[in-house]
Motif scaffolding. Structure first.
Motif, mmCIF file in Angstrom:
data_model
loop_
_atom_site.group_PDB
_atom_site.id
_atom_site.type_symbol
_atom_site.label_atom_id
_atom_site.label_comp_id
_atom_site.label_asym_id
_atom_site.label_seq_id
_atom_site.Cartn_x
_atom_site.Cartn_y
_atom_site.Cartn_z
ATOM 1 N N ASP A 182 -16.834 2.979 -1.870
ATOM 2 C CA ASP A 182 -15.478 3.504 -2.046
ATOM 3 C C ASP A 182 -15.072 3.392 -3.516
ATOM 4 O O ASP A 182 -14.962 2.282 -4.050
ATOM 5 C CB ASP A 182 -14.518 2.700 -1.166
ATOM 6 C CG ASP A 182 -13.108 3.283 -1.174
ATOM 7 O OD1 ASP A 182 -12.840 4.189 -1.978
ATOM 8 O OD2 ASP A 182 -12.282 2.823 -0.367
ATOM 9 N N PRO A 183 -14.814 4.513 -4.207
ATOM 10 C CA PRO A 183 -14.451 4.434 -5.628
ATOM 11 C C PRO A 183 -12.961 4.231 -5.874
ATOM 12 O O PRO A 183 -12.546 4.144 -7.030
ATOM 13 C CB PRO A 183 -14.898 5.799 -6.155
ATOM 14 C CG PRO A 183 -14.717 6.711 -4.992
ATOM 15 C CD PRO A 183 -14.990 5.892 -3.756
ATOM 16 N N PHE A 184 -12.163 4.149 -4.804
ATOM 17 C CA PHE A 184 -10.718 4.071 -4.966
ATOM 18 C C PHE A 184 -10.181 2.719 -4.506
ATOM 19 O O PHE A 184 -10.644 2.153 -3.514
ATOM 20 C CB PHE A 184 -10.030 5.194 -4.186
ATOM 21 C CG PHE A 184 -10.465 6.562 -4.612
ATOM 22 C CD1 PHE A 184 -10.045 7.094 -5.815
ATOM 23 C CD2 PHE A 184 -11.317 7.311 -3.812
ATOM 24 C CE1 PHE A 184 -10.455 8.357 -6.219
ATOM 25 C CE2 PHE A 184 -11.729 8.574 -4.200
ATOM 26 C CZ PHE A 184 -11.298 9.091 -5.416
ATOM 27 N N THR A 185 -9.176 2.237 -5.238
ATOM 28 C CA THR A 185 -8.581 0.934 -4.964
ATOM 29 C C THR A 185 -7.110 1.112 -4.618
ATOM 30 O O THR A 185 -6.367 1.800 -5.333
ATOM 31 C CB THR A 185 -8.703 0.013 -6.189
ATOM 32 O OG1 THR A 185 -10.083 -0.103 -6.556
ATOM 33 C CG2 THR A 185 -8.135 -1.361 -5.886
ATOM 34 N N ASP A 186 -6.682 0.519 -3.524
ATOM 35 C CA ASP A 186 -5.279 0.597 -3.134
ATOM 36 C C ASP A 186 -4.385 0.008 -4.224
ATOM 37 O O ASP A 186 -4.715 -1.010 -4.850
ATOM 38 C CB ASP A 186 -5.044 -0.171 -1.830
ATOM 39 C CG ASP A 186 -5.681 0.512 -0.629
ATOM 40 O OD1 ASP A 186 -6.203 1.633 -0.789
ATOM 41 O OD2 ASP A 186 -5.650 -0.081 0.472
ATOM 42 N N GLY A 187 -3.246 0.654 -4.441
ATOM 43 C CA GLY A 187 -2.271 0.145 -5.392
ATOM 44 C C GLY A 187 -2.602 0.422 -6.838
ATOM 45 O O GLY A 187 -2.025 -0.202 -7.725
ATOM 46 N N GLN A 188 -3.499 1.388 -7.110
ATOM 47 C CA GLN A 188 -3.888 1.682 -8.490
ATOM 48 C C GLN A 188 -3.918 3.187 -8.736
ATOM 49 O O GLN A 188 -4.120 3.988 -7.823
ATOM 50 C CB GLN A 188 -5.262 1.091 -8.808
ATOM 51 C CG GLN A 188 -5.296 -0.416 -8.863
ATOM 52 C CD GLN A 188 -6.639 -0.943 -9.358
ATOM 53 O OE1 GLN A 188 -7.480 -0.199 -9.873
ATOM 54 N NE2 GLN A 188 -6.840 -2.239 -9.212
ATOM 55 N N TRP A 189 -3.745 3.544 -10.027
ATOM 56 C CA TRP A 189 -3.915 4.918 -10.470
ATOM 57 C C TRP A 189 -5.389 5.185 -10.736
ATOM 58 O O TRP A 189 -6.114 4.300 -11.183
ATOM 59 C CB TRP A 189 -3.114 5.189 -11.737
ATOM 60 C CG TRP A 189 -1.648 5.385 -11.486
ATOM 61 C CD1 TRP A 189 -0.659 4.453 -11.617
ATOM 62 C CD2 TRP A 189 -1.019 6.588 -11.056
ATOM 63 N NE1 TRP A 189 0.553 4.991 -11.288
ATOM 64 C CE2 TRP A 189 0.367 6.309 -10.948
ATOM 65 C CE3 TRP A 189 -1.480 7.869 -10.751
ATOM 66 C CZ2 TRP A 189 1.284 7.272 -10.550
ATOM 67 C CZ3 TRP A 189 -0.556 8.841 -10.355
ATOM 68 C CH2 TRP A 189 0.803 8.526 -10.255
ATOM 69 N N HIS A 190 -5.806 6.418 -10.474
ATOM 70 C CA HIS A 190 -7.190 6.809 -10.699
ATOM 71 C C HIS A 190 -7.231 8.136 -11.450
ATOM 72 O O HIS A 190 -6.490 9.064 -11.134
ATOM 73 C CB HIS A 190 -7.936 6.962 -9.372
ATOM 74 C CG HIS A 190 -7.950 5.726 -8.538
ATOM 75 N ND1 HIS A 190 -6.900 5.389 -7.702
ATOM 76 C CD2 HIS A 190 -8.861 4.734 -8.417
ATOM 77 C CE1 HIS A 190 -7.172 4.237 -7.098
ATOM 78 N NE2 HIS A 190 -8.354 3.822 -7.511
ATOM 79 N N ASP A 191 -8.111 8.185 -12.442
ATOM 80 C CA ASP A 191 -8.376 9.422 -13.162
ATOM 81 C C ASP A 191 -9.629 10.028 -12.534
ATOM 82 O O ASP A 191 -10.733 9.499 -12.702
ATOM 83 C CB ASP A 191 -8.592 9.132 -14.647
ATOM 84 C CG ASP A 191 -8.550 10.394 -15.481
ATOM 85 O OD1 ASP A 191 -7.446 10.839 -15.822
ATOM 86 O OD2 ASP A 191 -9.629 10.948 -15.789
#
Length: 485
Positions: A154-163
């Protein structure tokens, strides 16, 4: 720092679509470069206030909180909105592309029935060469140009912005998250970001399409915020992608998204008696006419070409029609900027105008909620006389207030579909640049008072059909973009 200073610089670098999502209310999501506009849309019957709530403040300005109205339950997932792109332009496939968006993940939604969760982008639904990033059963799927990959981490983290950047050319298709390569698969010479002829309104940000139409898969919606989205007609380099991520979510991609415009000058005295070319479908005739001209039909009178090109002021005004509410038309001459897309047939025309110091107009504007927005261009002579002609119009769909210290700015906008195509020919003037992205000609030039979609235009000894006209006007500059599909 931001990658681009203004829209013109961004266009010159291959940016063909940019949804800045700077709207502060309503459902409209404008493409400030390519005119491929979008709507914030939910399967549930949301109120106007609930749609307004999706427009939120983000680190770089504004964005759309797609799940702001969700109560967290499985049954309420239809209240989660998506960014649904309007009917896609009939455009060829891209030989290279970059799709970038900035995404804040609040939580990962998990559908225990189908193991679906998260579809960030889903474009080109009807083609194997479409572009998508989606997931399900704990795995992520990335695809473009007929190549695909399955990502188990999973490359996405809850509570964070992603580019998030997905890009491709004949060499490879690569997915970057926060500047790091997550996936790389074989490349292609064909990438379809647009709907094909068998689909409509199925290009989505924030969900997967369900029926190749207005319905989307509510099992694939996201719980988060989209700050902006952008598409280039080239593959950005790893260094450029790293630079985008380094800027962080607080830096806008483009510093100034004000419309790009130009100024011209002319001198004459009204009333004018002269021979005017009057173009009538499908033939041309000429006759003598005296100003003011009141003739209104499918034809047009090119009276501007008869004026000597010295010292005349080019002016614009907004008219909100009142007939739908039993009122006179409201003429507003003090618009600080406006932008629009002029299209015909099944494609929607779009108008947006900014009215500064709008307190004096609020009551009159509210009284004309069933009116239409009309942009008129005119020439003001040294004598003070002005002759106006309509450029385009739209429905009056939205009015957004922005209050500052002691002032009120009002932004009005709307769409209109079903305008007939025009015939005839026009020679483009004041040409700034020409280009042929994917073999389709595009010209930046002066705003032609009489040019309409469907006409044949000539620029630098080349002729093509004007399928769309994008206008950009503010206090310092004015110009239009004329293109074919």
């Amino acid at each position: 720092m931001a990658k681009y200073a203004d829209l013109l610089t961004a266009q010159g670098d291959g940016l063909i679509h940019f949804w800045a999502m700077e709207e502060t209310s309503g459902t409209a999501v404008a493409d400030v470069i390519g005119g491929w506009n979008a709507q914030c849309y939910a399967m549930a019957a949301l109120t106007s206030g609930e749609y307004d709530a999706t427009a939120v403040t983000t680190p770089a300005g504004h964005g759309r909180d797609l799940s702001v109205n969700w109560d967290g339950s499985y049954s309420d997932r239809t209240s989660i909105a998506v960014i649904r792109i309007d009917q896609a332009p009939s455009a060829p496939s891209l030989s290279a592309f970059t799709f970038r968006l900035r995404y804040y993940q609040r939580t990962k939604i998990k559908d225990t029935y189908s193991a679906m969760d998260l579809a960030l982008i889903f474009f080109g639904r009807g083609s194997a060469n479409g572009v998508y990033l989606t997931s399900g059963a704990g795995e992520f799927f990335v695809g473009a140009g007929g190549s695909s990959d399955t990502i188990t981490t999973d490359p996405f983290t809850d509570g964070q912005w992603h580019d998030v950047v997905l890009c491709g050319d004949s060499t490879s298709v690569d997915l970057y998250v926060n500047g790091s390569v997550i996936s790389s698969v074989s490349g292609s010479s064909t990438f379809d970001i647009y709907d094909d002829t068998g689909t409509s309104d199925s290009c989505l940000i924030g969900a997967e399409d369900f029926d190749e139409g207005d319905v989307y898969d509510t099992q694939s919606v996201i719980d988060g915020i989209i700050q902006d989205a952008a598409i280039w007609n080239r593959k950005l380099t790893p260094a450029e992608i790293a630079s985008l991520d380094t800027a962080g979510p607080s830096e806008p991609l483009i510093t100034d998204i004000s419309p790009i415009t130009y100024n011209v000058a002319l001198d004459a005295t009204l009333p004018i008696v002269a021979e005017f070319a009057v173009q009538v479908n499908p033939t041309e005739v000429s006759l003598d006419v005296v100003f003011p001209i009141s003739f209104r039909a499918v034809a047009f009178q090119d009276w501007v070409s008869k004026l000597p090109p010295v010292e005349i002021q080019e002016v614009y005004q907004l008219v909100i029609t009142g007939a739908g509410d039993g009122l006179d038309d409201l003429v507003i001459g003090g618009i600080s900027s406006w932008q629009a897309t002029n299209q015909a047939g099944t494609r929607s025309a779009y108008v947006q105008a900014v009215i500064p110091a709008a307190d004096q107009y609020v009551a009159d504007i509210e009284a004309r909620s069933n009116g239409e927005l009309v942009i008129q261009k005119g020439y003001k002579l040294a004598t003070g006389q002005v002759q106006f002609e309509e450029i385009l119009r739209s429905a009056f769909d939205d009015a957004r207030e922005d209050r500052g210290r002691g002032s009120l700015t009002l932004t009005v906008s709307g769409y209109m579909r079903g305008k007939p195509f025009s015939t005839g020919s026009r020679a483009l003037t004041g040409i700034r640049s020409t280009s042929k992205p994917n073999g389709k000609r595009r010209v930046l030039c002066d705003i032609d008072l009489f040019l309409q979609p469907g006409m044949t235009v000539t620029a630098l000894n080349e002729s093509f059909q004007a399928d769309y006209i994008n206008y950009y006007v503010n206090d310092t500059d004015k110009f239009c973009e004329v293109g074919e599909r």
